[in-house]
Design an enzyme around this catalytic site. Sequence first.
Site, PDB file in Angstrom:
ATOM      1  N   SER A 140       7.189  19.423  11.446  1.00  0.00           N
ATOM      2  CA  SER A 140       7.733  20.317  12.124  1.00  0.00           C
ATOM      3  C   SER A 140       8.045  21.644  11.189  1.00  0.00           C
ATOM      4  O   SER A 140       8.074  21.679  10.113  1.00  0.00           O
ATOM      5  CB  SER A 140       9.101  20.003  12.831  1.00  0.00           C
ATOM      6  N   TYR A 154      17.392  16.345  11.787  1.00  0.00           N
ATOM      7  CA  TYR A 154      16.097  16.332  12.257  1.00  0.00           C
ATOM      8  C   TYR A 154      15.223  17.131  11.349  1.00  0.00           C
ATOM      9  O   TYR A 154      14.047  16.555  10.870  1.00  0.00           O
ATOM     10  CB  TYR A 154      16.075  16.952  13.450  1.00  0.00           C
TER      11      TYR A 154
END
Length: 248
Positions: A140, A154
């Site tokens: 990401s 995350y």
Amino acid sequence: MRRNILITGASSGLGMGMARAWAAKGCNLALCARREENLEALQHELTTSYPNIRVVIQALDVCDYDRVPEVFQSFKEELGSLDRIVVNAGMASSHGIGQGHFESNRQAAETNFVAAIAQCEAAMEIFRAQNAGHLVLISSVSGVRGFRGAMNVYAATKAAVASLAEGLQLDTEGTPIRVTNIMPGYILTDINRSTKNAPFRVDLETGVAALVSAIDKEKRRAYVPWWPWTPLSYVIKALPFKVFARAM
């Protein structure tokens, strides 16, 4: 063309989108996820729309570490080979550190990173035996720097996935095995649907098209979509800490 493709986390979101895109290109698919009923529906959809391809499915929780290599090997035996394996299964973290939600954060860390190691172990064993293959890790843009609050864990797991990918690239340099680190920005899926003010978020169809295009090019690293996330990634990394803290 990588004809036989395994995708984890294929029952929704990016995994399902990638499956549809590669099915349209004539690829055979090995799809796994926890929600078997979703996989069955997707299998029926794809084999009906594209009767010349094979779509095989198995229920798999990627945190069931002993089952990961068993499922991957059974897919290989069923299709004859696996040309590409996409480590896609993941989940959002929804709580900041120190708010009494360790179990939730632990689950996100295990699913996004420890389970990614299990998938890479299984994938690399297959590829080394074949002396060929393309391993894709879905990281990401958030992995380029630490983020606050609910994004903290995350982002940390995605930074770890990016580092894992680069290490595997070093391991496989000069071999027929390719490793790609994909770093998506905000693509509309269930994992970020509740995120408010998600900058430059694109719809799932646009995001998946960019994702599949980037993966098929087999570069070492790709930000998806390329614009604006490639230049923005350098900006995010270069911002002074206090400026970044105010922006985030």
